[in-house]
Design a protein around this motif. Structure first.
Motif, PDB file in Angstrom:
ATOM      1  N   GLN A   8      49.234  22.288  37.111  1.00 57.04           N
ATOM      2  CA  GLN A   8      50.337  22.105  38.676  1.00 57.04           C
ATOM      3  C   GLN A   8      49.209  22.034  39.247  1.00 57.04           C
ATOM      4  O   GLN A   8      48.488  21.379  39.986  1.00 57.04           O
ATOM      5  CB  GLN A   8      50.227  24.113  38.183  1.00 57.04           C
ATOM      6  CG  GLN A   8      51.644  24.847  37.330  1.00 57.04           C
ATOM      7  CD  GLN A   8      52.405  24.433  37.271  1.00 57.04           C
ATOM      8  OE1 GLN A   8      53.326  24.367  38.539  1.00 57.04           O
ATOM      9  NE2 GLN A   8      53.046  24.212  36.191  1.00 57.04           N
ATOM     10  N   ARG A  13      49.595  26.577  35.124  1.00 54.98           N
ATOM     11  CA  ARG A  13      50.174  27.820  34.319  1.00 54.98           C
ATOM     12  C   ARG A  13      50.012  28.224  32.758  1.00 54.98           C
ATOM     13  O   ARG A  13      49.833  27.024  32.426  1.00 54.98           O
ATOM     14  CB  ARG A  13      51.883  27.706  34.560  1.00 54.98           C
ATOM     15  CG  ARG A  13      52.609  28.550  34.572  1.00 54.98           C
ATOM     16  CD  ARG A  13      54.115  27.904  34.772  1.00 54.98           C
ATOM     17  NE  ARG A  13      53.961  27.351  33.971  1.00 54.98           N
ATOM     18  CZ  ARG A  13      55.306  26.207  33.887  1.00 54.98           C
ATOM     19  NH1 ARG A  13      56.171  26.412  35.060  1.00 54.98           N
ATOM     20  NH2 ARG A  13      55.586  26.258  32.714  1.00 54.98           N
ATOM     21  N   THR A  68      48.180  34.944  39.378  1.00 52.64           N
ATOM     22  CA  THR A  68      50.143  35.352  40.108  1.00 52.64           C
ATOM     23  C   THR A  68      50.387  36.108  38.480  1.00 52.64           C
ATOM     24  O   THR A  68      50.506  34.157  37.865  1.00 52.64           O
ATOM     25  CB  THR A  68      50.419  34.727  41.017  1.00 52.64           C
ATOM     26  OG1 THR A  68      49.268  34.606  41.898  1.00 52.64           O
ATOM     27  CG2 THR A  68      51.307  35.747  42.036  1.00 52.64           C
ATOM     28  N   LEU A  70      53.625  35.149  37.233  1.00 54.99           N
ATOM     29  CA  LEU A  70      55.093  34.574  37.943  1.00 54.99           C
ATOM     30  C   LEU A  70      56.184  35.362  37.518  1.00 54.99           C
ATOM     31  O   LEU A  70      57.116  34.813  37.899  1.00 54.99           O
ATOM     32  CB  LEU A  70      55.063  32.965  38.195  1.00 54.99           C
ATOM     33  CG  LEU A  70      54.419  32.732  38.204  1.00 54.99           C
ATOM     34  CD1 LEU A  70      53.849  31.325  38.150  1.00 54.99           C
ATOM     35  CD2 LEU A  70      53.557  32.372  39.442  1.00 54.99           C
ATOM     36  N   SER A  71      55.545  35.612  35.817  1.00 55.54           N
ATOM     37  CA  SER A  71      57.179  36.047  35.229  1.00 55.54           C
ATOM     38  C   SER A  71      57.286  36.844  34.352  1.00 55.54           C
ATOM     39  O   SER A  71      55.891  36.306  33.368  1.00 55.54           O
ATOM     40  CB  SER A  71      58.474  35.382  34.611  1.00 55.54           C
ATOM     41  OG  SER A  71      57.954  34.233  33.654  1.00 55.54           O
ATOM     42  N   LYS A  78      54.844  36.543  28.974  1.00 57.39           N
ATOM     43  CA  LYS A  78      54.014  36.475  30.801  1.00 57.39           C
ATOM     44  C   LYS A  78      53.846  34.854  30.933  1.00 57.39           C
ATOM     45  O   LYS A  78      53.187  34.574  30.261  1.00 57.39           O
ATOM     46  CB  LYS A  78      53.060  37.133  30.677  1.00 57.39           C
ATOM     47  CG  LYS A  78      53.433  39.040  30.295  1.00 57.39           C
ATOM     48  CD  LYS A  78      52.457  39.886  31.162  1.00 57.39           C
ATOM     49  CE  LYS A  78      52.863  41.137  30.859  1.00 57.39           C
ATOM     50  NZ  LYS A  78      53.673  41.630  30.921  1.00 57.39           N
ATOM     51  N   ALA A  81      49.933  32.159  36.873  1.00 56.57           N
ATOM     52  CA  ALA A  81      49.927  30.924  38.188  1.00 56.57           C
ATOM     53  C   ALA A  81      48.145  31.041  38.018  1.00 56.57           C
ATOM     54  O   ALA A  81      47.802  32.308  38.377  1.00 56.57           O
ATOM     55  CB  ALA A  81      50.435  30.221  38.948  1.00 56.57           C
ATOM     56  N   ASP A  83      45.806  29.728  40.152  1.00 58.06           N
ATOM     57  CA  ASP A  83      44.861  28.559  41.773  1.00 58.06           C
ATOM     58  C   ASP A  83      43.366  27.784  41.821  1.00 58.06           C
ATOM     59  O   ASP A  83      42.555  28.903  40.867  1.00 58.06           O
ATOM     60  CB  ASP A  83      45.225  29.021  42.222  1.00 58.06           C
ATOM     61  CG  ASP A  83      46.974  28.804  43.205  1.00 58.06           C
ATOM     62  OD1 ASP A  83      47.593  28.483  42.286  1.00 58.06           O
ATOM     63  OD2 ASP A  83      47.343  29.878  43.623  1.00 58.06           O
TER      64      ASP A  83
END
Length: 97
Positions: A8, A13, A68, A70-71, A78, A81, A83
Motif C-alpha cells: 500500500q 495490507r 488498523t 479494515l474488515s 480479517k 493495514a 502503516d
C-alpha cells in the motif's frame, strides 16, 4: 510476493485467518490465500480483535496506532493495514519461525 500481503502507499495490507482461543499468540503459517494467526484471546466482545492489533504491532515493531483492522470485525477472515512497514521486512518477520 505472497497472496496475503499487498503493498500500500503508506505500508502494507495483510489478509489473515485468525484462530482465537489458542494456547499462545503466534504466526501459524499460510492458510490458503491468508496468513494464519493463532491468538490466546477469546472471541468475545472484540477481545480477539484488540489482542490481534496489539500483538501484530508488537510483533512487527510498529506503534499500535499504525495497525488498523479494515474488515472482518466479526469473522475469522480479517484484513489489516500496517502503516510505516516495508513489505520485505514484514515478510521476513512473519515467515521467520
Amino acid at each position: 510476493m505472497k497472496a496475503w500481503l499487498t503493498i500500500q502507499p503508506a505500508g502494507i495490507r495483510l489478509t489473515l485467518h485468525v484462530q482465537p482461543g489458542a494456547r499462545k499468540n503466534e504466526v501459524a503459517g499460510e492458510h490458503g490465500e491468508a496468513l494464519k494467526i493463532r491468538l490466546a484471546a477469546p472471541p468475545v466482545e472484540g477481545k480477539a480483535n484488540a489482542e490481534l492489533l496489539r500483538w501484530l504491532a508488537d510483533y512487527l515493531g510498529v506503534p499500535r496506532k499504525a495497525v488498523t483492522l479494515l474488515s472482518g470485525e466479526r469473522n475469522r477472515h480479517k484484513i489489516v493495514a500496517v502503516d510505516g512497514l516495508d513489505a520485505a521486512a514484514a515478510l521476513a518477520m512473519l515467515l521467520a519461525q
